[in-house]
Design a protein around this motif. Structure first.
Motif, short mmCIF file in Angstrom:
data_model
loop_
_atom_site.label_atom_id
_atom_site.label_comp_id
_atom_site.label_asym_id
_atom_site.label_seq_id
_atom_site.Cartn_x
_atom_site.Cartn_y
_atom_site.Cartn_z
N ILE A 146 0.86 -1.20 0.00
CA ILE A 146 0.00 0.00 0.00
C ILE A 146 0.89 1.24 0.00
CG2 ILE A 146 -1.54 1.39 1.48
CD1 ILE A 146 -3.16 -0.83 0.43
N LYS A 148 0.26 5.37 0.57
CA LYS A 148 -0.78 6.34 0.94
C LYS A 148 -0.13 7.59 1.53
CE LYS A 148 -1.59 3.96 5.38
NZ LYS A 148 -2.55 3.18 6.20
N GLY A 152 -3.26 11.84 5.72
CA GLY A 152 -4.40 11.72 4.81
C GLY A 152 -5.65 11.45 5.61
N GLY A 154 -10.06 9.97 4.93
CA GLY A 154 -11.13 9.59 4.02
C GLY A 154 -10.68 8.69 2.87
N SER A 155 -9.62 7.92 3.10
CA SER A 155 -9.07 6.99 2.10
C SER A 155 -8.54 7.70 0.85
CB SER A 155 -10.11 5.94 1.67
OG SER A 155 -10.40 5.10 2.76
N VAL A 158 -5.06 6.54 -1.30
CA VAL A 158 -4.60 5.19 -0.94
C VAL A 158 -4.56 4.34 -2.21
CG1 VAL A 158 -5.05 3.11 0.42
CG2 VAL A 158 -5.65 5.35 1.35
N GLU A 180 3.30 -2.32 4.26
CA GLU A 180 2.92 -3.72 4.09
C GLU A 180 1.40 -3.83 3.97
OE1 GLU A 180 4.17 -5.70 7.63
OE2 GLU A 180 2.83 -7.41 7.30
N LEU A 181 0.94 -4.62 3.03
CA LEU A 181 -0.50 -4.84 2.85
C LEU A 181 -1.02 -5.74 3.96
CD1 LEU A 181 -3.04 -4.59 0.88
CD2 LEU A 181 -2.33 -6.83 0.05
N LEU A 182 -2.08 -5.31 4.60
CA LEU A 182 -2.76 -6.13 5.61
C LEU A 182 -4.00 -6.72 4.92
CD1 LEU A 182 -2.48 -3.54 8.51
CD2 LEU A 182 -1.11 -5.63 8.24
N GLU A 186 -11.10 -5.73 8.55
CA GLU A 186 -10.79 -4.45 9.18
C GLU A 186 -11.82 -4.12 10.28
OE1 GLU A 186 -9.70 -1.51 6.31
OE2 GLU A 186 -10.33 0.15 7.58
N GLN A 246 -7.96 2.15 14.19
CA GLN A 246 -8.33 1.27 13.08
C GLN A 246 -7.30 0.15 12.95
OE1 GLN A 246 -9.10 3.77 9.65
NE2 GLN A 246 -10.86 4.69 10.66
N ARG A 248 -6.41 -3.93 11.31
CA ARG A 248 -6.68 -4.86 10.22
C ARG A 248 -5.79 -6.08 10.43
NH1 ARG A 248 -9.00 -3.31 4.80
NH2 ARG A 248 -8.38 -5.03 3.48
N LEU A 258 -3.66 0.14 11.54
CA LEU A 258 -3.78 0.93 10.31
C LEU A 258 -3.53 2.40 10.63
CD1 LEU A 258 -6.92 -0.03 8.19
CD2 LEU A 258 -4.52 -0.12 7.51
N ASP A 328 -13.68 10.93 8.18
CA ASP A 328 -14.20 9.55 8.17
C ASP A 328 -14.46 9.09 9.58
OD1 ASP A 328 -11.21 7.54 7.62
OD2 ASP A 328 -11.62 9.13 9.02
N1 LIG Z 1 -1.60 -1.36 5.00
C1 LIG Z 1 -2.83 -1.52 4.51
N2 LIG Z 1 -3.30 -2.74 4.17
C2 LIG Z 1 -4.55 -2.90 3.68
N3 LIG Z 1 -5.41 -1.90 3.48
C3 LIG Z 1 -5.01 -0.65 3.80
C4 LIG Z 1 -3.71 -0.38 4.32
N4 LIG Z 1 -3.60 0.94 4.55
C5 LIG Z 1 -4.78 1.48 4.18
N5 LIG Z 1 -5.64 0.54 3.72
C6 LIG Z 1 -7.04 0.74 3.27
O1 LIG Z 1 -7.25 2.12 3.01
C7 LIG Z 1 -8.20 2.66 3.95
C8 LIG Z 1 -7.75 4.05 4.39
O2 LIG Z 1 -6.49 3.98 5.02
P1 LIG Z 1 -6.22 4.63 6.43
O3 LIG Z 1 -4.84 4.26 6.87
O4 LIG Z 1 -7.33 4.31 7.37
O5 LIG Z 1 -6.20 6.19 6.10
P2 LIG Z 1 -7.34 7.32 6.05
O6 LIG Z 1 -8.62 6.70 6.57
O7 LIG Z 1 -6.81 8.37 6.96
O8 LIG Z 1 -7.41 7.75 4.64
C9 LIG Z 1 -8.25 1.67 5.09
O9 LIG Z 1 -9.51 1.71 5.75
C10 LIG Z 1 -8.01 0.35 4.37
O10 LIG Z 1 -9.20 -0.14 3.80
#
Ligand SMILES: Nc1ncnc2c1ncn2[C@@H]1O[C@H](COP(=O)(O)OP(=O)(O)O)[C@@H](O)[C@H]1O
Ligand SMILES: [Mg+2]
Length: 329
Positions: A146, A148, A152, A154-155, A158, A180-182, A186, A246, A248, A258, A328
């Motif tokens: 991932i 992002k 940030g 509201g996703s 990402v 790293e991808l989780l 969630e 949050q 996962r 997260l 969010d």
């Molecule tokens: N490392 C990760 N592995 C899997 N999914 C992720 C990962 N990081 C972010 N995501 C996905 O992106 C969404 C938004 O990321 P997040 O870290 O919550 O940032 P924000 O909500 O501040 O934009 C998460 O709810 C998840 O679904």
């Protein structure tokens, strides 16, 4: 009587906090928003509705400081991300009003997802997280990963990065993190810690249906691993009061971090209905009252619908501010 102002009255978190505090006989609730059409303003009596500048406006904090004095406020709740750091930076200037929010240090570490990953490492499972640049290039990743924004919400921004060539193509950009991808399920955990950082409640819930970044249907879940992981994260960041952690599951089935939103989530009504009235606890914390050492919750699901408030058009407050920033929760 405590005079309590809640900002962000047009958002679901603001409405949840206002409705919780309206149930308390010892509180006069004041509601504020940048927009005169914010619904939560009309949950309180006309003389307790206030318009404030946008949170990012340099005039926002001075305007709130004036309101604290003019309305003799004793407690201030902000439910808007961008308002929290500037308010926390000047919390000693709010007259007699106590800001019901975490310390500026805690807010700062949670609003930077890279700093957060460094801070929580050693306290809870944190996915490998590197700044995009030499550190992310040097890492032996299992793709996809991932990428992002470091700061940030509201996703937004990402994305999945499928291979090393795509990662290298990002060059050096320290506003981004590679993570790293989780791959697992969630959960959002609403956590409440007292003045000593002792966690009184950690309520895991799903975000089964999400509309405009806000969970509108889901359920709470009693789960020792999710509850203890969220509590460990809260201790790592020195949380007092409310945060939304949050989590996962990683590839091995371990709950991993997260991000943390250091504020009331829009889904707070579910956590309240499940047994933990976090706005009310946060008020008692701000007032220095004794808190229970633990509050239990039960498994409960929610679905949400829109509800209308009808007022005379002349009651709608004037504001020249544009629409809200999205959050969010
Ligand atoms: N490392 C990760 N592995 C899997 N999914 C992720 C990962 N990081 C972010 N995501 C996905 O992106 C969404 C938004 O990321 P997040 O870290 O919550 O940032 P924000 O909500 O501040 O934009 C998460 O709810 C998840 O679904
Ligand atoms: Mg998030």
């Amino acid at each position: 009587m405590e005079r309590v102002l809640v900002t962000g009255a047009g958002g679901p978190a603001g409405v949840a906090v206002i409705r919780s505090l309206l149930k308390r006989a010892d509180v006069e609730v004041y509601a504020a928003d940048m927009d005169g059409w914010a619904s939560g303003l009309y949950l309180v009596p006309p003389e307790r509705r206030r318009i404030v500048p946008r949170g990012a406006d340099p005039e926002f904090v001075p305007a709130v400081i004036s309101l604290c004095a003019a309305d003799s406020l004793t407690v201030l709740f902000s439910t808007v991300d961008v308002e929290l750091p500037p308010l926390a930076a000047r919390r000693s200037e709010l007259g007699g009003a106590v800001l019901a929010a975490a310390s500026l240090a805690t807010l700062d570490v949670t609003l930077d997802k890279f700093a957060l990953s460094e801070r929580v490492t050693g306290f809870a499972r944190v996915p490998t997280t590197r700044l995009v640049g030499p550190a992310s290039t040097a890492e032996e990743w299992t793709f996809p990963i991932i990428v992002k924004p470091r700061r940030g919400a509201g996703s937004r921004g990402v994305r999945l990065v499928h291979d090393r060539a795509a990662l290298d193509a990002l060059g050096v950009d320290e506003t981004l993190i590679a993570q790293e991808l989780l791959p697992g399920a969630e959960f959002s955990v609403d956590v409440f810690a007292d003045a000593d950082g002792h966690v009184i409640a950690a309520v895991p819930r799903t975000r089964t249906r999400v509309d405009s970044g806000v969970s509108i249907a889901g359920r709470t879940l009693r789960d020792a691993e999710l509850e203890s992981t969220a509590a460990d994260v809260a201790r790592a960041i020195g949380l007092t009061g409310v945060a939304n952690v949050q989590l996962r599951y990683d590839a091995a089935g371990v709950a991993a971090l997260l991000e943390v939103n250091p504020r009331f989530p829009g889904a707070m009504p579910l956590t309240i209905a499940a047994g933990v009235d976090m706005p009310s606890l946060a008020l008692d914390l701000a007032l220095g009252r004794e808190l229970p050492s633990r509050v239990e919750f039960r498994e409960l699901a929610n679905v949400r619908y829109l509800e209308d408030i009808f007022v005379d058009p002349s009651e709608i407050l004037h504001s020249d501010n544009a629409a809200h920033d999205e959050t969010d929760g």
